[in-house]
Design an enzyme around this catalytic site. Structure first.
Site, PDB file in Angstrom:
ATOM      1  N   GLU A 112      -1.944  -0.574   8.455  1.00  9.81           N
ATOM      2  CA  GLU A 112      -2.223   0.728   7.840  1.00  9.81           C
ATOM      3  C   GLU A 112      -2.651   1.788   8.857  1.00  9.81           C
ATOM      4  O   GLU A 112      -2.245   2.944   8.772  1.00  9.81           O
ATOM      5  CB  GLU A 112      -3.308   0.575   6.767  1.00  9.81           C
ATOM      6  CG  GLU A 112      -3.545   1.849   5.988  1.00  9.81           C
ATOM      7  CD  GLU A 112      -4.289   1.609   4.683  1.00  9.81           C
ATOM      8  OE1 GLU A 112      -3.834   0.774   3.892  1.00  9.81           O
ATOM      9  OE2 GLU A 112      -5.329   2.250   4.480  1.00  9.81           O
ATOM     10  N   ASP A 113      -3.474   1.401   9.804  1.00 13.25           N
ATOM     11  CA  ASP A 113      -4.113   2.404  10.672  1.00 13.25           C
ATOM     12  C   ASP A 113      -3.645   2.405  12.122  1.00 13.25           C
ATOM     13  O   ASP A 113      -4.137   3.202  12.928  1.00 13.25           O
ATOM     14  CB  ASP A 113      -5.637   2.204  10.670  1.00 13.25           C
ATOM     15  CG  ASP A 113      -6.265   2.494   9.319  1.00 13.25           C
ATOM     16  OD1 ASP A 113      -5.634   3.214   8.521  1.00 13.25           O
ATOM     17  OD2 ASP A 113      -7.377   2.012   9.055  1.00 13.25           O
TER      18      ASP A 113
END
Ligand code: NI
Length: 178
Positions: A68-69
């Site tokens: 996600e990051d």
């Protein structure tokens, strides 16, 4: 199979390199502080959860935000760790192509297809995040966060009894901010 201490070190090193200079939201702490807090919840939960696969839980915990990051891909996790780890992290990743309102529900549905260890990581993640909210958060933002937390608890009932209890208590505590 490597021992849990070795798996922990490999996963946290990988995550630290990937997250680079990122900080824990609303703080000056390096991102790995969040990751190790989530892993810590799982170490404690495992002592009260017969049959829990701690190796899987710890690896997924430490890597849970890499897709996600950071630039990490599912294929890379599969290659470096295992298919189970990659699938778990994938389920915990919010799909940015979806409208914001649908991302959590979609992720929770994916998590429910995974082993209970992945459910436990999501519960532990939210327990860890339910702390004193940043001063910059509006009342409606805090309410939304609380509502999302209740949605997580409800969707993941049966995932891990001990962590469910902890999340429930954290939610009750958080009520004072909204
Ligand atoms: Ni997280």
């Amino acid at each position: 199979m490597a021992d849990i201490q070795t798996l922990y070190q490999e996963a946290i090193r990988f995550a630290a390199e990937k997250h680079g200079p990122q900080k824990v939201k609303g703080s000056k702490n390096p991102y790995v502080v969040h990751l190790s807090n989530v892993a810590m919840e799982l170490f404690i939960a495992a002592r009260r959860t017969p049959g829990m696969d701690l190796s899987l839980a710890i690896q997924v915990a430490l890597l849970h935000d890499t897709i996600e990051d950071t630039q990490t891909t599912k294929a890379e996790l599969e290659e470096t760790f295992s298919t189970d780890v990659a699938e778990g992290v994938w389920a915990l990743t919010r799909d940015q192509r979806l409208l914001r309102d649908y991302r959590l529900t979609d992720s929770l549905a994916k998590i429910r297809q995974c082993p209970k260890e992945v459910w436990a990581v999501k519960l532990a993640d939210r327990i860890t995040n339910l702390q004193t909210p940043p001063k910059s958060w509006s009342k409606s933002h805090k309410r939304e966060y609380l509502f999302d937390s209740m949605q997580i608890l409800e969707a993941l009932m049966g995932g891990n009894e001990y962590l469910e209890k902890r999340l429930k208590a954290k939610i009750e505590e958080y009520n004072k901010y909204v």
